[in-house]
Design an enzyme around this catalytic site. Sequence first.
Site, PDB file in Angstrom:
ATOM      1  N   TYR A   1       0.835  -1.202   0.000  1.00  0.00           N
ATOM      2  CA  TYR A   1       0.000   0.000   0.000  1.00  0.00           C
ATOM      3  C   TYR A   1       0.871   1.254   0.000  1.00  0.00           C
ATOM      4  O   TYR A   1       0.638   2.196  -0.775  1.00  0.00           O
ATOM      5  CB  TYR A   1      -0.899  -0.035   1.232  1.00  0.00           C
ATOM      6  CG  TYR A   1      -1.828   1.143   1.391  1.00  0.00           C
ATOM      7  CD1 TYR A   1      -3.027   1.200   0.696  1.00  0.00           C
ATOM      8  CD2 TYR A   1      -1.516   2.184   2.262  1.00  0.00           C
ATOM      9  CE1 TYR A   1      -3.906   2.270   0.857  1.00  0.00           C
ATOM     10  CE2 TYR A   1      -2.382   3.257   2.430  1.00  0.00           C
ATOM     11  CZ  TYR A   1      -3.565   3.295   1.731  1.00  0.00           C
ATOM     12  OH  TYR A   1      -4.430   4.353   1.894  1.00  0.00           O
TER      13      TYR A   1
ATOM     14  N   THR B   1     -12.114   5.352   9.759  1.00  0.00           N
ATOM     15  CA  THR B   1     -12.982   4.985   8.638  1.00  0.00           C
ATOM     16  C   THR B   1     -13.157   3.476   8.580  1.00  0.00           C
ATOM     17  O   THR B   1     -12.384   2.705   9.164  1.00  0.00           O
ATOM     18  CB  THR B   1     -12.388   5.454   7.302  1.00  0.00           C
ATOM     19  OG1 THR B   1     -11.161   4.737   7.063  1.00  0.00           O
ATOM     20  CG2 THR B   1     -12.114   6.950   7.313  1.00  0.00           C
TER      21      THR B   1
END
Length: 230
Positions: free
Chosen positions: A113, A148
Amino acid sequence: SEQLAVVHGDMSDMASVRAAAAHVLATEPALHVLVNNAGVLPTTRQETAAGIELAFATNVLGPFLLTNLLLERLRESAPSRVITVSSGGMYSRRLDPDDLQTEHREYDGPAVYARTKRAEVILTELWADRLRGTGVVAHAMHPGWARTAGVAESLPTFNRVMQPLLRTPEEGADTIVWLGAAAEPAESTGRFWHDRRARPTHRVPWTKETPEDRARLWAACAELSGWTEG
């Protein structure tokens, strides 16, 4: 009056990205702000139906293709802006143009990532160079770690331990909105922002890429996404 038009697209699927871009171009006569904010952090190596590693396809190739397909409309609509949401995790990683799809090393989701987020910053700088003088600016930013669903799903232990320190989604989005609307970001291009301040893109020398690395990233993205300049 405020109007919201929803266009569905899968950023890991280049045919879907092309269809979404075509819909936008057919229905929106002006485009002033493009925010690239799609992102996935797989825990194991997965490939798309086209055989492309999922994180690279979603985080890098999709935004690369979408942005380039919409650039002409952005230029026609100038002044306009391209904003790419990266991550502070990119500070820990160097671009590896020999292994963009993590085929030759152990698959470590957070590291993969972070490398895609490094690639996003480099592409932003390349767009800035290509767009100078057109009225289109390109900026990247990192929102900080926000509370989130994506963080909770991809990094459950981190999410649990860091709960007291995580930002709200609104706090994470603040600089994105500011980059899209405020006057100051229009006065520069190719910068990396956090909390409305321009930041360095490297904190240690070993993460720096060469001009050749940058050119290879662009060429690989063009080839894998099927995009040709013209």
